[in-house]
Design a protein around this motif. Structure first.
Motif, PDB file in Angstrom:
ATOM      1  N   ASP A 288       0.779  -1.176   0.096  1.00 20.49           N
ATOM      2  CA  ASP A 288      -0.024  -0.138  -0.009  1.00 20.49           C
ATOM      3  C   ASP A 288       0.806   1.361   0.045  1.00 20.49           C
ATOM      4  N   CYS A 289       1.121   1.864  -1.375  1.00 21.62           N
ATOM      5  CA  CYS A 289       1.896   2.903  -1.302  1.00 21.62           C
ATOM      6  C   CYS A 289       1.250   4.000  -0.557  1.00 21.62           C
ATOM      7  N   ASN A 290       0.199   4.281  -0.830  1.00 24.64           N
ATOM      8  CA  ASN A 290      -0.790   5.337  -0.240  1.00 24.64           C
ATOM      9  C   ASN A 290      -0.227   5.437   1.399  1.00 24.64           C
ATOM     10  N   GLN A 291      -0.479   4.295   2.008  1.00 27.00           N
ATOM     11  CA  GLN A 291      -0.486   4.454   3.483  1.00 27.00           C
ATOM     12  C   GLN A 291       1.053   3.986   3.917  1.00 27.00           C
ATOM     13  N   HIS A 292       1.812   3.638   2.842  1.00 28.40           N
ATOM     14  CA  HIS A 292       3.519   3.559   3.190  1.00 28.40           C
ATOM     15  C   HIS A 292       3.399   2.172   4.362  1.00 28.40           C
ATOM     16  N   MET A 293       2.783   1.162   3.770  1.00 25.46           N
ATOM     17  CA  MET A 293       2.588  -0.050   4.524  1.00 25.46           C
ATOM     18  C   MET A 293       2.858  -1.140   3.526  1.00 25.46           C
ATOM     19  N   ILE A 294       3.396  -2.399   4.155  1.00 27.94           N
ATOM     20  CA  ILE A 294       3.297  -3.522   3.415  1.00 27.94           C
ATOM     21  C   ILE A 294       2.871  -4.798   4.499  1.00 27.94           C
ATOM     22  N   ARG A 295       2.070  -5.884   3.655  1.00 33.95           N
ATOM     23  CA  ARG A 295       1.460  -6.762   4.654  1.00 33.95           C
ATOM     24  C   ARG A 295       1.625  -7.911   4.038  1.00 33.95           C
ATOM     25  N   LEU A 296       1.978  -9.082   4.837  1.00 34.90           N
ATOM     26  CA  LEU A 296       2.284 -10.262   4.569  1.00 34.90           C
ATOM     27  C   LEU A 296       1.103 -11.298   5.184  1.00 34.90           C
ATOM     28  N   THR A 297       0.397 -12.147   4.207  1.00 33.49           N
ATOM     29  CA  THR A 297      -0.574 -13.023   4.683  1.00 33.49           C
ATOM     30  C   THR A 297      -0.333 -14.169   4.450  1.00 33.49           C
ATOM     31  N   ASN A 298      -0.466 -15.152   5.295  1.00 28.79           N
ATOM     32  CA  ASN A 298      -0.373 -16.949   5.125  1.00 28.79           C
ATOM     33  C   ASN A 298      -1.957 -17.154   4.767  1.00 28.79           C
ATOM     34  N   GLU A 299      -2.266 -17.376   3.450  1.00 30.29           N
ATOM     35  CA  GLU A 299      -3.647 -17.942   2.883  1.00 30.29           C
ATOM     36  C   GLU A 299      -4.049 -19.432   3.838  1.00 30.29           C
ATOM     37  N   ARG A 300      -3.219 -20.003   4.281  1.00 28.55           N
ATOM     38  CA  ARG A 300      -3.256 -21.272   4.983  1.00 28.55           C
ATOM     39  C   ARG A 300      -3.885 -20.859   6.481  1.00 28.55           C
ATOM     40  N   THR A 301      -3.007 -20.158   7.046  1.00 28.75           N
ATOM     41  CA  THR A 301      -3.177 -19.813   8.672  1.00 28.75           C
ATOM     42  C   THR A 301      -3.966 -18.513   8.808  1.00 28.75           C
ATOM     43  N   HIS A 302      -3.964 -17.925   7.756  1.00 36.38           N
ATOM     44  CA  HIS A 302      -4.749 -16.375   7.947  1.00 36.38           C
ATOM     45  C   HIS A 302      -3.707 -15.679   8.883  1.00 36.38           C
ATOM     46  N   TYR A 303      -2.838 -15.960   9.174  1.00 37.84           N
ATOM     47  CA  TYR A 303      -1.589 -14.929   9.818  1.00 37.84           C
ATOM     48  C   TYR A 303      -1.358 -13.944   8.844  1.00 37.84           C
ATOM     49  N   THR A 304      -1.210 -12.971   9.831  1.00 39.80           N
ATOM     50  CA  THR A 304      -1.045 -11.648   8.847  1.00 39.80           C
ATOM     51  C   THR A 304      -0.039 -10.739   9.682  1.00 39.80           C
ATOM     52  N   HIS A 305       0.865  -9.791   8.916  1.00 42.40           N
ATOM     53  CA  HIS A 305       1.662  -9.074   9.604  1.00 42.40           C
ATOM     54  C   HIS A 305       1.826  -7.752   8.877  1.00 42.40           C
ATOM     55  N   GLU A 306       2.036  -6.662   9.497  1.00 39.00           N
ATOM     56  CA  GLU A 306       2.254  -5.532   8.794  1.00 39.00           C
ATOM     57  C   GLU A 306       3.364  -4.688   9.134  1.00 39.00           C
ATOM     58  N   LEU A 307       4.068  -4.301   8.132  1.00 41.85           N
ATOM     59  CA  LEU A 307       5.151  -3.434   8.346  1.00 41.85           C
ATOM     60  C   LEU A 307       4.973  -2.075   7.863  1.00 41.85           C
TER      61      LEU A 307
END
Ligand SMILES: [Zn+2]
Ligand SMILES: [Zn+2]
Length: 336
Positions: A288-307
């Motif tokens: 997300d260039c507008n919010q200056h953010m990147i996010r990783l999501t594992n579709e199997r576990t639905h675990y998600t993490h933002e930087l």
């Protein structure tokens, strides 16, 4: 000593006359006659390249100005033509069936009409009819007229929607990887990255550059060693590509063993990040260039993490950056 050796060498074309010239490009030696021939060969090759250059330019102009000549456009035209032909063929078959079925219905109706003609003529001639007869004849005609438009033995219905008769055409525009360094190679037209040879760091970068908007990418972990080491993240386009991508400034992303990479430095358990990537997992990277953010999501576990990305540390444009270490590990960039 080297110059003596060169002087003694024989011309690499005729092999006879002691040679005088060495070509800086191919290191071969030539006699006076054949040095000219060699230069001529090179200039012929250059002419060929200039010709190819012109051809490429013309192709670009052609595809831009006459978009219908593009092979992809031809593919769409072909799909359109085939779909229309498919519809026309079904319509032809359906008309034949209706004509056939209506023929049967009409011949029955003609018989009924014949009988009625006799009855009516007789009634007119003998003047021998009453209200019940009139009602019966009238009802029969109403019925026949109605049935002529919609014969009760013929029905038209549309097919179910579970299997579409005409398949929709879907255009996908997708990212690819086109730059690599270290022990990694790019395969499948930019879609697959593979660690080649023995263990060792390798990095790839996307062709695309991102400075605005939101972008979603999906990766399949097609093979990962028991250590599950991969780097998935972004980097500023201007940073030179390096095999150990995790220690160059402007690198941001996620690695194995609960490590995240922030501007080329590694942090364990940052904001509680826990790596959970396994073989065959589908991983989504959201930028997300507008919010200056990147996010990783594992579709199997639905675990998600933002930087959150500081754009002073990591200026736009950003590129996707992936890294591998263990032999045979590979990641596929999915189309959608
Ligand atoms: Zn020669
Ligand atoms: Zn040469």
């Amino acid at each position: 000593m080297a110059s003596v050796k060169v002087n003694r060498s024989l011309c690499s074309i005729c092999g006879k006359v002691p040679s005088l010239s060495i070509c800086v490009g191919c290191q071969r030696v030539f006699c006076t006659e054949h040095v000219e021939q060699h230069r001529l060969e090179l200039s012929n090759l250059l002419d060929k390249i200039i010709f190819e250059h012109g051809q490429c330019k013309q192709t670009i102009i052609k595809y831009t100005e006459e978009s219908n000549s593009h092979p992809l456009m031809k593919q769409i035209n072909e799909w359109e033509k085939q779909s229309i032909e498919k519809i026309q063929q079904v319509a032809i078959d359906a008309r034949k069936q209706i004509l056939n079925a209506f023929g049967h219905f009409a011949s029955n109706a003609i018989t009924t009409m014949k009988n009625l003609t006799e009855e009516l003529t007789k009634a007119q001639n003998e003047d021998n009819f009453f209200e019940t007869d009139l009602r019966r004849w009238m009802d029969t005609f109403i019925k026949i007229k109605k049935e002529l438009d919609k014969p009760p033995t013929i029905n038209i219905r549309k097919g179910g929607t579970d299997v579409p008769f005409i398949s929709k055409i879907i255009i996908s525009v997708s990212e690819i990887f086109d730059k690599s360094t270290g022990r990694i190679s790019i395969k499948d037209e930019g879609k697959l990255i593979v660690n080649t040879g023995s263990n060792g760091y390798g990095t790839v970068r996307s062709k695309g550059e991102y400075s605005t908007g939101k972008h979603r990418f999906r990766f399949k972990i097609e093979h990962t060693s028991s250590h599950k080491w991969n780097l998935i993240g972004i980097v500023s386009k201007n940073a030179p590509i390096q095999a150990t991508a995790y220690n160059i400034p402007t690198s941001f992303g996620w690695i194995a063993n609960n490590f995240v990479c922030l501007n080329g430095k590694l942090y364990s358990d940052f904001n509680g990040y826990k790596s959970d990537i396994e073989k065959n997992d589908i991983i989504e990277l959201f930028i997300d260039c507008n919010q200056h953010m990147i996010r990783l999501t594992n579709e199997r576990t639905h675990y998600t993490h933002e930087l959150t990305i500081d754009t002073i540390l990591c200026p736009f444009p950003w590129q996707i950056q992936l890294g591998l270490y263990y032999s045979k590990d590979c990641i596929r960039l999915l189309w959608r």
